[in-house]
Design a protein around this motif. Structure first.
Motif, PDB file in Angstrom:
ATOM      1  N   VAL A 134     -45.110 -18.430 -22.586  1.00  0.00           N
ATOM      2  CA  VAL A 134     -43.992 -18.257 -22.765  1.00  0.00           C
ATOM      3  C   VAL A 134     -43.152 -18.813 -23.462  1.00  0.00           C
ATOM      4  CG1 VAL A 134     -43.484 -16.457 -20.722  1.00  0.00           C
ATOM      5  CG2 VAL A 134     -42.070 -18.477 -20.854  1.00  0.00           C
ATOM      6  N   ASP A 135     -43.436 -19.630 -23.395  1.00  0.00           N
ATOM      7  CA  ASP A 135     -42.574 -20.840 -24.767  1.00  0.00           C
ATOM      8  C   ASP A 135     -43.994 -20.759 -25.854  1.00  0.00           C
ATOM      9  OD1 ASP A 135     -40.736 -21.304 -23.074  1.00  0.00           O
ATOM     10  OD2 ASP A 135     -41.704 -22.924 -22.164  1.00  0.00           O
ATOM     11  N   THR A 136     -44.926 -20.342 -25.709  1.00  0.00           N
ATOM     12  CA  THR A 136     -45.268 -20.866 -27.825  1.00  0.00           C
ATOM     13  C   THR A 136     -46.167 -19.821 -27.274  1.00  0.00           C
ATOM     14  OG1 THR A 136     -46.516 -22.633 -25.214  1.00  0.00           O
ATOM     15  CG2 THR A 136     -48.527 -21.244 -27.740  1.00  0.00           C
ATOM     16  N   GLY A 137     -45.170 -19.436 -29.054  1.00  0.00           N
ATOM     17  CA  GLY A 137     -46.483 -18.736 -29.845  1.00  0.00           C
ATOM     18  C   GLY A 137     -45.133 -17.837 -30.543  1.00  0.00           C
ATOM     19  N   PRO A 138     -45.023 -17.080 -31.641  1.00  0.00           N
ATOM     20  CA  PRO A 138     -45.814 -16.341 -32.146  1.00  0.00           C
ATOM     21  C   PRO A 138     -46.694 -17.711 -33.200  1.00  0.00           C
ATOM     22  CG  PRO A 138     -44.193 -14.837 -32.538  1.00  0.00           C
ATOM     23  CD  PRO A 138     -43.732 -16.462 -32.251  1.00  0.00           C
ATOM     24  N   ILE A 149     -52.044 -14.797 -31.616  1.00  0.00           N
ATOM     25  CA  ILE A 149     -51.289 -15.455 -30.397  1.00  0.00           C
ATOM     26  C   ILE A 149     -49.996 -15.282 -29.657  1.00  0.00           C
ATOM     27  CG2 ILE A 149     -51.764 -17.447 -28.625  1.00  0.00           C
ATOM     28  CD1 ILE A 149     -54.472 -17.072 -29.394  1.00  0.00           C
ATOM     29  N   VAL A 150     -49.651 -14.590 -29.062  1.00  0.00           N
ATOM     30  CA  VAL A 150     -48.027 -14.589 -28.674  1.00  0.00           C
ATOM     31  C   VAL A 150     -47.775 -14.604 -27.582  1.00  0.00           C
ATOM     32  CG1 VAL A 150     -48.090 -12.458 -30.202  1.00  0.00           C
ATOM     33  CG2 VAL A 150     -48.371 -11.926 -28.203  1.00  0.00           C
ATOM     34  N   PRO A 151     -46.509 -14.556 -27.645  1.00  0.00           N
ATOM     35  CA  PRO A 151     -45.823 -15.341 -25.899  1.00  0.00           C
ATOM     36  C   PRO A 151     -46.168 -14.212 -24.969  1.00  0.00           C
ATOM     37  CG  PRO A 151     -43.612 -15.162 -27.203  1.00  0.00           C
ATOM     38  CD  PRO A 151     -45.118 -15.377 -28.080  1.00  0.00           C
ATOM     39  N   ALA A 152     -46.405 -14.783 -23.370  1.00  0.00           N
ATOM     40  CA  ALA A 152     -46.761 -14.023 -22.483  1.00  0.00           C
ATOM     41  C   ALA A 152     -46.153 -12.526 -22.279  1.00  0.00           C
ATOM     42  CB  ALA A 152     -46.478 -14.853 -21.375  1.00  0.00           C
ATOM     43  N   ASP A 153     -44.356 -13.270 -22.761  1.00  0.00           N
ATOM     44  CA  ASP A 153     -43.855 -11.906 -22.633  1.00  0.00           C
ATOM     45  C   ASP A 153     -43.214 -11.723 -23.922  1.00  0.00           C
ATOM     46  OD1 ASP A 153     -42.205 -13.851 -24.213  1.00  0.00           O
ATOM     47  OD2 ASP A 153     -40.532 -14.661 -22.610  1.00  0.00           O
ATOM     48  N   PHE A 154     -43.737 -11.207 -24.426  1.00  0.00           N
ATOM     49  CA  PHE A 154     -43.924 -10.470 -26.093  1.00  0.00           C
ATOM     50  C   PHE A 154     -44.082  -8.959 -26.190  1.00  0.00           C
ATOM     51  CE2 PHE A 154     -46.146  -8.666 -30.031  1.00  0.00           C
ATOM     52  CZ  PHE A 154     -44.971  -9.102 -30.581  1.00  0.00           C
ATOM     53  N   TYR A 155     -44.086  -8.319 -25.098  1.00  0.00           N
ATOM     54  CA  TYR A 155     -43.613  -7.089 -24.927  1.00  0.00           C
ATOM     55  C   TYR A 155     -42.302  -6.758 -24.577  1.00  0.00           C
ATOM     56  CZ  TYR A 155     -48.070  -5.726 -27.173  1.00  0.00           C
ATOM     57  OH  TYR A 155     -49.334  -6.024 -27.438  1.00  0.00           O
ATOM     58  N   GLU A 156     -41.697  -7.352 -23.530  1.00  0.00           N
ATOM     59  CA  GLU A 156     -40.412  -7.187 -23.153  1.00  0.00           C
ATOM     60  C   GLU A 156     -39.938  -7.782 -24.007  1.00  0.00           C
ATOM     61  OE1 GLU A 156     -43.656  -9.130 -21.357  1.00  0.00           O
ATOM     62  OE2 GLU A 156     -43.801  -7.153 -20.032  1.00  0.00           O
ATOM     63  N   MET A 232     -36.728 -13.873 -35.557  1.00  0.00           N
ATOM     64  CA  MET A 232     -36.729 -15.595 -35.157  1.00  0.00           C
ATOM     65  C   MET A 232     -35.777 -15.611 -34.600  1.00  0.00           C
ATOM     66  SD  MET A 232     -36.296 -16.119 -39.880  1.00  0.00           S
ATOM     67  CE  MET A 232     -37.839 -15.565 -40.698  1.00  0.00           C
ATOM     68  N   LEU A 233     -34.879 -15.084 -34.809  1.00  0.00           N
ATOM     69  CA  LEU A 233     -34.124 -16.313 -32.964  1.00  0.00           C
ATOM     70  C   LEU A 233     -34.540 -15.897 -31.563  1.00  0.00           C
ATOM     71  CD1 LEU A 233     -30.625 -14.404 -34.722  1.00  0.00           C
ATOM     72  CD2 LEU A 233     -31.140 -17.035 -34.745  1.00  0.00           C
ATOM     73  N   LYS A 234     -34.924 -14.885 -31.176  1.00  0.00           N
ATOM     74  CA  LYS A 234     -35.605 -15.055 -30.201  1.00  0.00           C
ATOM     75  C   LYS A 234     -36.811 -15.536 -29.920  1.00  0.00           C
ATOM     76  CE  LYS A 234     -34.086  -9.320 -29.559  1.00  0.00           C
ATOM     77  NZ  LYS A 234     -34.564  -8.615 -29.362  1.00  0.00           N
ATOM     78  N   THR A 235     -37.294 -16.051 -30.919  1.00  0.00           N
ATOM     79  CA  THR A 235     -38.588 -17.230 -30.624  1.00  0.00           C
ATOM     80  C   THR A 235     -38.055 -17.902 -30.015  1.00  0.00           C
ATOM     81  OG1 THR A 235     -39.542 -15.870 -32.449  1.00  0.00           O
ATOM     82  CG2 THR A 235     -40.535 -18.106 -32.013  1.00  0.00           C
ATOM     83  N   GLN A 236     -38.788 -18.585 -28.890  1.00  0.00           N
ATOM     84  CA  GLN A 236     -38.904 -19.498 -28.193  1.00  0.00           C
ATOM     85  C   GLN A 236     -39.469 -20.532 -28.479  1.00  0.00           C
ATOM     86  OE1 GLN A 236     -37.237 -21.017 -25.796  1.00  0.00           O
ATOM     87  NE2 GLN A 236     -36.604 -18.317 -25.706  1.00  0.00           N
ATOM     88  N   LEU A 237     -39.163 -21.427 -29.696  1.00  0.00           N
ATOM     89  CA  LEU A 237     -39.877 -22.650 -30.852  1.00  0.00           C
ATOM     90  C   LEU A 237     -40.852 -23.530 -29.572  1.00  0.00           C
ATOM     91  CD1 LEU A 237     -36.778 -23.284 -33.115  1.00  0.00           C
ATOM     92  CD2 LEU A 237     -38.835 -21.722 -33.131  1.00  0.00           C
TER      93      LEU A 237
END
Length: 421
Positions: A134-138, A149-156, A232-237
């Motif tokens: 969940v910490d990798t991507g987009p 590539i998007v994180p595992a919880d992309f849709y949530e 952007m703010l929701k993205t786990q860097l």
């Protein structure tokens, strides 16, 4: 051969350094004038200028028409040469240069492999690939077939509108070929690993790339600024960035990207003015890099007219720089191995005539690889001044100098011999 590589390589490093400083000074004003896309395009100055260094020179073509004189031609105005064995320093410098480049290339490669491992097993879903972490991507990765590539919880984690903007952002990267641009810049970093300006440029280049991508998305969806900023703010860097992929790592200043979203699209006049500035910078930089490149470092030995008949295995193209009695001359000759060549030089006052004869033969291959033996006799009038015999590598400059207290028998000669193919 090593010297022939080292000189243009050092020149390329100086060109890259100068252009990097120029770009770093211009990119922010240009972005404020005409937007982030034009600032990103400014980085095209670097590859264009490097390519310009390898373009043929007009001086070289003119020289080929008239300057390859027969070896026995009388050349008025100067003196001839003395030679020293080739230094080992160029070999050491090139070896250190290549070792450093390979080390950095390996480091970037391992960093990218670690990034790919963090993705885990990819699951395709609606044109994108869900990572296991969940910490990798987009991110966008892959040279020939890039994948979003998007994180595992992309849709949530993201709303439908946020997901659309994120995918559009990565599609802009894909459409512009930004992954390939990142790979090429990483190779530039490897080649000039010792130059701190190149590493600063790499960081700024990737920031400009993201800002340009953001600007392109907002230009298509001008009402989605707030939604885009929230995404952007929701993205786990990612903690494992890769120099070979397009992603949103912590190295990209999030505050600067969000503030950039507030800028309106530049007017047509500003864009035209910015592109005029960009065109001038590219043209001037490329021409300057081309003009600064020595003719000898971008072109092969020359063959014309009479020399074409001698262009066979066993012939040498010899370039000389001769200084005597304050006079300089740069004769170029083609001689056949084992055949004596003679050059006569008359001083400007007509009081002294210098004669040199030299014979070039291959050096013993078991002891000296790609080298030539030079047997020379230097005369002033009827007096033999020197009878040097030396060995020098093909393509490497050899020097011969002599100084006397009365300065009447001084001469300074540099010679570079290449095998004519």
């Amino acid at each position: 051969m090593i010297s022939n590589f080292l000189q243009p390589a050092i020149l390329a490093c100086l060109v890259i350094s100068g252009l990097t400083v120029l770009i770093l000074l211009v990119r922010n004003p240009l972005r404020k004038l005409a937007g982030a896309s034009i600032a990103y395009q400014l980085w095209a100055v670097l590859p264009l200028s490097l390519l310009a260094m390898f373009l043929p020179h007009r001086q070289f073509l003119d020289f080929a028409d008239k300057s390859m004189a027969p070896a026995n031609q009388l050349i008025s105005g100067t003196t001839l040469l003395e030679i020293q064995p080739a230094s080992t320093w160029p070999i050491i410098l090139v070896s250190v240069w290549l070792i450093g480049s390979l080390c950095l290339l390996g480091l970037l490669g391992m960093q990218h492999l670690h990034f790919l491992r963090r993705l885990g097993k990819l699951t395709e879903s609606e044109g994108v690939y869900l990572a296991s972490d969940v910490d990798t991507g987009p991110a966008l990765t892959g040279c020939f077939r890039p994948k979003i590539i998007v994180p595992a919880d992309f849709y949530e984690r993201y709303s439908e509108a946020e997901r659309a903007l994120i995918i559009r952002h990565e599609l802009v990267h894909k459409g512009r070929g930004d992954v390939i641009a990142n790979i090429l810049f990483a190779l530039l970093q490897c080649l000039f690993w010792f130059n701190p300006l190149v590493h600063v440029a790499a960081r700024c280049f990737r920031l400009d790339q993201e800002l340009a991508c953001d600007a392109s998305v907002i230009a298509q969806e001008p009402q989605a600024r707030r939604t885009y900023a929230e995404a952007m703010l929701k993205t786990q860097l990612s903690l494992t960035p890769s120099a070979l992929a397009c992603h949103w790592p912590s190295r990209h200043p999030l505050k600067e990207r969000i503030m950039q979203l507030q800028q309106n699209n530049p007017s047509k006049l500003k864009r035209v003015l910015a592109y005029a500035v960009l065109s001038c910078l590219c043209s001037v930089s490329a021409y300057s890099a081309w003009a600064a490149t020595p003719v000898s470092s971008v072109a092969a030995p020359i063959q014309t007219g009479q020399d074409a008949d001698k262009s066979e295995v066993g012939s040498y193209s010899v370039a000389m720089d001769i200084k005597v009695a304050g006079i300089k001359s740069s004769p170029r000759v083609v001689v056949k191995q084992g055949t004596p060549a003679a050059i006569g030089i008359q001083s400007e006052d007509g009081q002294a005539k210098w004669d040199f004869s030299f014979t070039l033969t291959p050096a013993p291959a078991d002891k000296y690889k790609n080298s030539v033996v030079i047997d020379m006799i230097v005369k002033k009038g009827d007096e033999v001044i020197a009878k040097p015999k030396l060995i020098t590598g093909l393509g490497q400059q050899a020097k011969l100098q002599k100084e006397t207290p009365d300065k009447q028998q001084d001469f300074d000669i540099a010679m570079t011999a290449n095998l004519v193919k």
